[in-house]
Design an enzyme around this catalytic site. Structure first.
Site, short mmCIF file in Angstrom:
data_model
loop_
_atom_site.label_atom_id
_atom_site.label_comp_id
_atom_site.label_asym_id
_atom_site.label_seq_id
_atom_site.Cartn_x
_atom_site.Cartn_y
_atom_site.Cartn_z
N CYS A 16 1.04 -1.27 0.23
CA CYS A 16 0.36 0.42 0.28
C CYS A 16 0.80 0.88 0.00
CB CYS A 16 -0.89 -0.31 1.01
SG CYS A 16 -2.55 1.17 1.01
N ASN A 17 0.58 1.87 0.71
CA ASN A 17 1.72 3.59 0.91
C ASN A 17 2.53 3.53 1.34
OD1 ASN A 17 -0.33 3.34 3.53
ND2 ASN A 17 -0.91 5.76 2.70
#
Length: 382
Positions: free
Chosen positions: A176-177
């Site tokens: 993800c981030n």
């Protein structure tokens, strides 16, 4: 007959008798010396470690392939170590998904943080890290999840630890981030990388030296792997297992976890057509709920239901202004008779300049004043 001959014959008879007894005895005890094979699952720190099975197969509790008991008792090779970074705001599935995969592969998995103080995850779960940076054993794989990364991506100790690990591990993977943490550590410059779909533009703007990919669930640069959002971390972890210990093990882990793993799957959240729909603030126009939203890479349909103090004409005007702000162009009706205040047709360009069309309709709900159903349908043209 002379005594010595009698003695010699008796000796021969005695020798023959001994040979018969030895031969017969050996055949008599042979079946008893043959033991039935027993099977156990490889040590997985679960109660099933103590269970013994009469037949080969898979453990009904942990799903691991059973091995012969004698083989399991032999000294096992060192288990691969996986360190999973956690921090305040970490997304739960970002780190627990890979944890489940690597644990299912019988790797030694542990959490690590800047300190051993309890961490509060996204959605409020409290987790106590097993290790701090200072005492964590050297891992073979490091996982950097995402979530609320505002503090973590600018934490000097975190960035220093991640950068140090990048030169020591076999695989470094972000989820993800969590890619923002790797990028802030300077590890993604000149590489291809991905992140969660809602952060792609922000990621590219913040790190122009990174080639941002929006059509893959994970991007493998060799030592460094980045994945898209949330559940894509499971795919990335399975990919790491397949690289380190073979496709067969990764497939067994996926099956044991009842996960429909498709290494070449075409589903990528960032590639879905709804990303082309402008962000219109419908909450400012009343009270709205999403009734349905579905589609794929070439089409999408979004249906909203809600109530508003605005008239149907006013609502269409406001919604149209929101679409126009997203660089959509409204098409004039083919004829005056085709004009309708409750329908508007649009055209716009996709991410690569390809033509798209859209149709917005608004339907007042019969017998319910101020209640409406709005539908937006878009499709790739041609």
């Amino acid at each position: 007959m002379k005594p010595n001959r009698l003695f010699h014959r008796a000796a021969l008879l005695l020798l023959a008798l001994v040979l018969v007894l030895v031969s017969g005895g050996a055949s008599a005890v042979e079946p008893a010396a043959t033991h039935a094979k027993h099977y156990v699952c490889p040590p997985c720190a679960q109660p099933c470690d103590a269970k013994v099975h009469d037949k080969p197969g898979t453990c009904p509790l942990c799903g691991m392939k059973l091995v012969e008991q004698q083989e399991a008792a032999a000294p096992a090779p060192p288990r691969k170590k996986v360190a999973i970074l956690i921090f305040n705001g970490v997304e739960i599935i970002d780190y627990t998904g890979p944890y489940e995969v690597f644990g299912g592969a019988n790797y030694d998995v542990f959490t690590v943080a800047e300190t051993r103080a309890p961490v509060t995850t996204a959605m409020g779960m409290t987790v106590v890290p097993k290790h701090a940076f200072a005492d964590a054993p050297q891992a073979d794989v490091v996982v950097v999840p995402g979530g609320g990364v505002t503090e973590a991506q600018h934490s000097a100790p975190t960035l220093a630890w991640v950068k140090q690990q990048s030169t020591r591990v076999q695989q470094l993977m972000s989820v993800c981030n969590g890619a923002f943490i790797l990028a802030n550590a300077g590890l993604l410059d000149g590489l291809s990388a991905t992140t969660t779909y809602i952060n792609l533009e922000k990621f590219q703007a913040a790190f122009p030296k990174v080639k941002v990919v929006d059509d893959q669930r994970f991007v493998d640069n060799g030592r460094i792997i980045t994945t898209a959002g949330l559940a894509a971390g499971i795919d990335g972890a399975l990919h790491v297992v397949s690289k380190l210990d073979g496709l067969g093990l990764a497939q067994r882990v996926a099956l044991a976890g009842e996960y429909d793993w498709r290494p070449r799957a075409s589903f990528v959240r960032a590639a879905l057509a709804d990303r082309l729909i402008p962000q219109v603030d419908v909450d400012a126009l009343g009270d709205w709920d999403i009734a349905s939203t579905e589609g794929g890479t070439d089409r999408w349909e979004l249906v909203l239901e809600g109530r508003s103090a605005l008239s149907a004409t006013q609502l269409m005007t406001q919604l149209g202004q929101g679409l126009a702000a997203g660089r959509w162009t409204r098409l004039e009706p083919a004829s005056a008779s085709a004009a309708s205040p409750l329908r508007s047709d649009w055209r716009f360009s996709g991410r690569k300049g390809e033509p798209w069309t859209g149709v917005l309709t608004l339907q007042p709900r019969p017998g319910a004043a101020g209640q409406y159903t709005a539908k937006l349908a878009i499709a790739r043209a041609g």
